[in-house]
Scaffold this active site. Structure first.
Site, PDB file in Angstrom:
ATOM      1  N   CYS A 198      43.727   6.341  51.326  1.00 20.66           N
ATOM      2  CA  CYS A 198      44.482   7.536  51.680  1.00 20.66           C
ATOM      3  C   CYS A 198      43.920   8.765  50.981  1.00 20.66           C
ATOM      4  O   CYS A 198      43.368   8.672  49.893  1.00 20.66           O
ATOM      5  CB  CYS A 198      45.964   7.405  51.349  1.00 20.66           C
ATOM      6  SG  CYS A 198      46.837   6.104  52.235  1.00 20.66           S
ATOM      7  N   ARG A 225      37.089   7.256  51.305  1.00 20.61           N
ATOM      8  CA  ARG A 225      38.148   6.402  50.786  1.00 20.61           C
ATOM      9  C   ARG A 225      38.572   5.334  51.802  1.00 20.61           C
ATOM     10  O   ARG A 225      39.204   4.353  51.429  1.00 20.61           O
ATOM     11  CB  ARG A 225      39.380   7.247  50.436  1.00 20.61           C
ATOM     12  CG  ARG A 225      39.173   8.118  49.214  1.00 20.61           C
ATOM     13  CD  ARG A 225      40.280   9.135  49.060  1.00 20.61           C
ATOM     14  NE  ARG A 225      40.271   9.680  47.706  1.00 20.61           N
ATOM     15  CZ  ARG A 225      41.190   9.395  46.788  1.00 20.61           C
ATOM     16  NH1 ARG A 225      42.188   8.594  47.074  1.00 20.61           N
ATOM     17  NH2 ARG A 225      41.120   9.915  45.589  1.00 20.61           N
ATOM     18  N   TRP A 268      45.618   5.093  55.223  1.00 20.34           N
ATOM     19  CA  TRP A 268      45.214   3.686  55.308  1.00 20.34           C
ATOM     20  C   TRP A 268      46.485   2.874  55.371  1.00 20.34           C
ATOM     21  O   TRP A 268      47.303   2.899  54.464  1.00 20.34           O
ATOM     22  CB  TRP A 268      44.381   3.298  54.081  1.00 20.34           C
ATOM     23  CG  TRP A 268      43.740   1.953  54.143  1.00 20.34           C
ATOM     24  CD1 TRP A 268      42.617   1.600  54.828  1.00 20.34           C
ATOM     25  CD2 TRP A 268      44.177   0.767  53.476  1.00 20.34           C
ATOM     26  NE1 TRP A 268      42.329   0.269  54.618  1.00 20.34           N
ATOM     27  CE2 TRP A 268      43.268  -0.265  53.792  1.00 20.34           C
ATOM     28  CE3 TRP A 268      45.249   0.472  52.628  1.00 20.34           C
ATOM     29  CZ2 TRP A 268      43.393  -1.567  53.306  1.00 20.34           C
ATOM     30  CZ3 TRP A 268      45.381  -0.822  52.134  1.00 20.34           C
ATOM     31  CH2 TRP A 268      44.461  -1.813  52.478  1.00 20.34           C
ATOM     32  N   ASN A 290      50.384   9.125  49.399  1.00 21.21           N
ATOM     33  CA  ASN A 290      49.403   8.085  49.096  1.00 21.21           C
ATOM     34  C   ASN A 290      50.059   7.111  48.145  1.00 21.21           C
ATOM     35  O   ASN A 290      50.609   7.508  47.120  1.00 21.21           O
ATOM     36  CB  ASN A 290      48.157   8.709  48.442  1.00 21.21           C
ATOM     37  CG  ASN A 290      47.138   7.660  48.036  1.00 21.21           C
ATOM     38  OD1 ASN A 290      47.202   6.523  48.459  1.00 21.21           O
ATOM     39  ND2 ASN A 290      46.184   8.070  47.210  1.00 21.21           N
ATOM     40  N   GLY A 291      50.009   5.820  48.462  1.00 27.08           N
ATOM     41  CA  GLY A 291      50.597   4.820  47.587  1.00 27.08           C
ATOM     42  C   GLY A 291      51.570   3.934  48.333  1.00 27.08           C
ATOM     43  O   GLY A 291      51.461   3.734  49.545  1.00 27.08           O
ATOM     44  N   GLU A 346      29.024 -12.262  45.318  1.00 26.28           N
ATOM     45  CA  GLU A 346      28.855 -10.879  45.756  1.00 26.28           C
ATOM     46  C   GLU A 346      28.163 -10.811  47.115  1.00 26.28           C
ATOM     47  O   GLU A 346      28.535 -10.013  47.978  1.00 26.28           O
ATOM     48  CB  GLU A 346      28.063 -10.102  44.700  1.00 26.28           C
ATOM     49  CG  GLU A 346      27.583  -8.725  45.131  1.00 26.28           C
ATOM     50  CD  GLU A 346      28.694  -7.733  45.444  1.00 26.28           C
ATOM     51  OE1 GLU A 346      28.377  -6.610  45.860  1.00 26.28           O
ATOM     52  OE2 GLU A 346      29.889  -8.075  45.291  1.00 26.28           O
ATOM     53  N   LYS A 373      29.807  -9.078  50.380  1.00 24.33           N
ATOM     54  CA  LYS A 373      29.163  -7.997  51.126  1.00 24.33           C
ATOM     55  C   LYS A 373      29.083  -8.341  52.612  1.00 24.33           C
ATOM     56  O   LYS A 373      29.332  -7.498  53.477  1.00 24.33           O
ATOM     57  CB  LYS A 373      27.757  -7.735  50.583  1.00 24.33           C
ATOM     58  CG  LYS A 373      27.723  -6.909  49.325  1.00 24.33           C
ATOM     59  CD  LYS A 373      28.102  -5.467  49.606  1.00 24.33           C
ATOM     60  CE  LYS A 373      28.558  -4.779  48.324  1.00 24.33           C
ATOM     61  NZ  LYS A 373      29.864  -5.219  47.840  1.00 24.33           N
ATOM     62  N   GLU A 417      32.531  -8.097  54.161  1.00 15.98           N
ATOM     63  CA  GLU A 417      33.063  -6.736  54.208  1.00 15.98           C
ATOM     64  C   GLU A 417      32.548  -5.948  55.403  1.00 15.98           C
ATOM     65  O   GLU A 417      33.315  -5.234  56.054  1.00 15.98           O
ATOM     66  CB  GLU A 417      32.682  -5.982  52.921  1.00 15.98           C
ATOM     67  CG  GLU A 417      33.494  -6.357  51.705  1.00 15.98           C
ATOM     68  CD  GLU A 417      33.053  -5.557  50.491  1.00 15.98           C
ATOM     69  OE1 GLU A 417      33.931  -5.037  49.789  1.00 15.98           O
ATOM     70  OE2 GLU A 417      31.841  -5.465  50.234  1.00 15.98           O
ATOM     71  N   HIS A 462      30.634 -31.331  45.753  1.00 13.27           N
ATOM     72  CA  HIS A 462      32.036 -31.605  45.448  1.00 13.27           C
ATOM     73  C   HIS A 462      32.959 -31.089  46.544  1.00 13.27           C
ATOM     74  O   HIS A 462      34.129 -30.812  46.274  1.00 13.27           O
ATOM     75  CB  HIS A 462      32.404 -31.011  44.095  1.00 13.27           C
ATOM     76  CG  HIS A 462      31.670 -31.617  42.954  1.00 13.27           C
ATOM     77  ND1 HIS A 462      31.911 -32.904  42.495  1.00 13.27           N
ATOM     78  CD2 HIS A 462      30.651 -31.141  42.191  1.00 13.27           C
ATOM     79  CE1 HIS A 462      31.103 -33.184  41.495  1.00 13.27           C
ATOM     80  NE2 HIS A 462      30.318 -32.123  41.290  1.00 13.27           N
ATOM     81  N   LYS A 467      38.069   2.636  50.060  1.00 12.37           N
ATOM     82  CA  LYS A 467      37.147   2.763  48.936  1.00 12.37           C
ATOM     83  C   LYS A 467      37.866   2.617  47.609  1.00 12.37           C
ATOM     84  O   LYS A 467      37.395   1.938  46.712  1.00 12.37           O
ATOM     85  CB  LYS A 467      36.435   4.122  49.006  1.00 12.37           C
ATOM     86  CG  LYS A 467      35.364   4.309  47.936  1.00 12.37           C
ATOM     87  CD  LYS A 467      34.225   3.333  48.108  1.00 12.37           C
ATOM     88  CE  LYS A 467      33.154   3.481  47.067  1.00 12.37           C
ATOM     89  NZ  LYS A 467      32.156   2.402  47.148  1.00 12.37           N
TER      90      LYS A 467
END
Length: 607
Positions: A2, A27, A74, A98-99, A479, A483, A486, A502, A602
């Site tokens: 946001c 963001r 968002w 925002n929040g 990571e 990526k 995402e 395993h 973001k």
């Protein structure tokens, strides 16, 4: 997540508000809107999707007005529709938020019971109703805000506009950042300094619980007890120019290519080549007293913490715990004396990590922060700020912030080791030498971009991808999988190589590519053995290694990505490059929105 911008201006503000929203696109968002006061009435334009949709509405129906608020949303409560987009209007009040308001449901039920009707599914509209109810009861805007804020539980940054007072905006923050900008004959509110940079360089950061009355000719800041306070006005130093992709197709690609330079810039703050030592900023505590380390972070930053655990335990021989921030407080961690708590965050505003930091500080833990935004909440609250120098990172999927965080973590590990008497001078000289070599090695890794692009189509058609690594390469596998998830939306998982047998090996067949991160060295043979177990079951392997490793592994891999041969200390910084490029080119091949992938933001400022 946001973005908020507000202007009490001396001329029409709609175009400048839209420009401010463009600066907040990094963001992440899924709808946007602008409201202004025009001829004594609040008017607004809203649109789901990208800012171009809102811009089109403004071209069709321009907005006048010298005072306005704007927002990129968002979605949390309610789908990303026009009805749920901000600003909300209730009576004489318009609001952006925002929040997250955690107690919105009982507040909403209370309002409905008194006859209120809601136009959206959002928690934010509840706040607008509460403020409007106080205004209708005869309170001034300041009195209404003072009455409503104590009723809100959760995290919020608010900007509120009043039809009856067209030269006033009121902002408030609790758990989410909000910045005040000071101009000539006009003043501003913004989520960060970047949004306000074209308007002013003179800003003040609201502190936790503050609220502010912003007028054309002045600003009044109040604390949580509604007492007038002063907050320092500083020069933001933020660029007034919109971030440019240069000659790159996406911000993410540009930021991948910036890594040798920004890692070098970051290391310059921590390495002393003439003295052959690693230095940290001045601090008010002695690292020699540290007996254990707790690292807390989210997402990509948490993998920095995992790699840091290997380094700190190896060099300093201190026990290290690594937690994802969203779980940290809720497991009621045991915080012993002489613990160093380390938070890692690009934005310095990540809600879960900020809450974990405050939990540690409330329990007497000395804290350090590896942070990219030196004016952020975390940067201001830690006992020791360890800045990265990545510069603004626009792509939602972190790249250059990650490698800069790794560089700082390595410097911190070396300092802890020296303070604990575990690092002889000769070994420290070696660490300085190896870290100094990292930027050039990263440049060499970038030289393989074209071959990674050529083989990306072999991954783009997969539904599932597995990543393997041992030691510090295990967090790199995590990571790599993150990526890919995402930005390409392909299901991917990272595993420690020895854990394949395993359970995860059951997933292996000819349709599941296996990305193996395996620099030559003491762990290489074990990793290759695990790779061969998967190949025997039909796995199509992409091996990322150096020339020695590729030669030793034989020619059975579907593809190889050759990296320069480097010391194990800097291997995570160098091997981040092919991991990022592979995810990038797969996403491009699939045609996804690389810089602003769906559902992601973001800076995640809600829990």
């Amino acid at each position: 997540m946001c973005g908020i911008i507000g202007i009490v201006g001396a001329e029409p503000v709609a175009e400048r508000l839209l420009e401010g929203l463009k600066r907040l696109e990094y963001r992440g968002y899924d709808s946007a809107g602008i409201a202004t006061i025009v001829d004594g009435a609040i008017e607004r334009r809203r649109a789901p999707g990208k800012l171009k949709n809102l811009a089109a509405k403004l071209r069709e129906a321009p907005l006048d007005g010298d005072t306005g608020i704007a927002h990129t949303r968002w979605a949390t409560h309610g789908a990303p529709t026009e009805d749920n987009a901000h600003p909300h209007i209730v009576g004489d009040v318009s609001l952006v938020h925002n929040g997250i308001i955690e107690n919105f449901k009982p507040l909403r039920d209370e309002l409905i019971a008194t006859g209120a009707t809601f136009a959206s599914q959002t928690d934010s509209e509840v706040v607008a109703h509460l403020i409007a109810r106080e205004i209708d009861a005869g309170k001034s805007p300041r009195e209404a805000i003072a009455a409503v804020l104590p009723r809100l539980h959760g995290a919020f940054a608010l900007a509120v506009m009043f039809r009856s007072d067209p030269d006033l905006l009121i902002g408030a923050r609790l758990g989410a950042p909000l910045t005040v900008g000071y101009g000539e004959g006009e003043n501003y509110l913004g989520s960060d300094a970047l949004a306000l940079a074209p308007l002013t360089q003179r800003i003040a950061y609201l502190e936790e619980g503050d609220w502010v009355a912003v007028g054309r000719d002045g600003v009044e800041i109040y604390d949580q007890a509604n007492q007038r306070v002063e907050r320092p006005i500083v020069n933001s130093g933020a660029s007034g120019q919109l971030m440019s992709k240069g000659n790159h197709r996406h911000f993410m690609q540009k930021e991948i290519y910036e890594q040798p330079v920004v890692v070098a810039q970051t290391l310059q703050s921590y390495l002393r080549p003439l003295e052959q030592c690693v230095a940290l900023p001045d601090m008010d505590f002695d690292l020699a007293t540290v007996e254990r380390v707790a690292i807390v972070a989210c997402g990509t930053a948490s993998y920095v913490g995992m790699i840091g655990k290997y380094w700190i335990e190896q060099f300093a021989r201190l026990p290290v715990e690594v937690d994802v921030a969203s779980e940290y407080r809720y497991r009621d961690p045991i915080l012993l004396p002489n613990t160093l708590g380390i938070v890692v965050s690009q934005s310095g505003e990540t809600a879960d990590t900020l809450a974990a930091l405050r939990h540690m500080k409330a329990n007497g833990v000395t804290t350090a922060g590896i942070i990219n935004v030196p004016t952020s909440s975390m940067a201001r609250e830690v006992d020791l700020l360890l800045s990265t120098h990545a510069g603004p990172e626009i792509g939602v999927a972190s790249t250059k912030a990650f490698t800069c965080q790794l560089a700082v973590m390595a410097a911190l590990a070396a300092n802890l080791a020296r303070a604990k008497g575990k690092l002889p001078a000769a070994d420290e000289h070696d660490i300085v030498q190896h870290l100094s070599e990292a930027p050039a090695a990263m440049s060499a890794a970038l030289a393989h971009d074209a071959e990674i692009e050529r083989m990306a189509h072999t991954i783009a058609s997969a539904r599932d991808v597995l990543y393997l690594g041992r030691g510090p390469d295990y967090p790199m596998a995590l990571e790599g999988a993150l990526k890919l998830k995402e930005i390409s939306y392909i299901h991917a998982e990272g595993y420690a190589s020895g854990e394949m047998k395993h359970g995860p090996i059951a997933l292996i067949d000819e349709a599941v590519p296996l990305i193996v991160i395996a620099p030559s060295g003491p762990l290489f043979d074990k990793t290759v053995s695990n790779m061969q177990e998967a190949q025997a079951r039909g796995a199509k392997v992409v091996l990322i290694s150096d020339s020695d490793g590729i030669a030793q592994a034989g020619g059975d891999a579907m593809a190889t990505i050759e990296m320069p041969k480097v010391h194990p200390l800097i291997a995570p910084l160098v091997y981040a490059i092919p991991v990022q490029l592979l995810a990038y080119h797969v996403a491009v091949a699939k045609g996804t929105d690389v810089d602003q992938p769906r559902n992601l933001a973001k800076s995640v400022t809600v829990e």
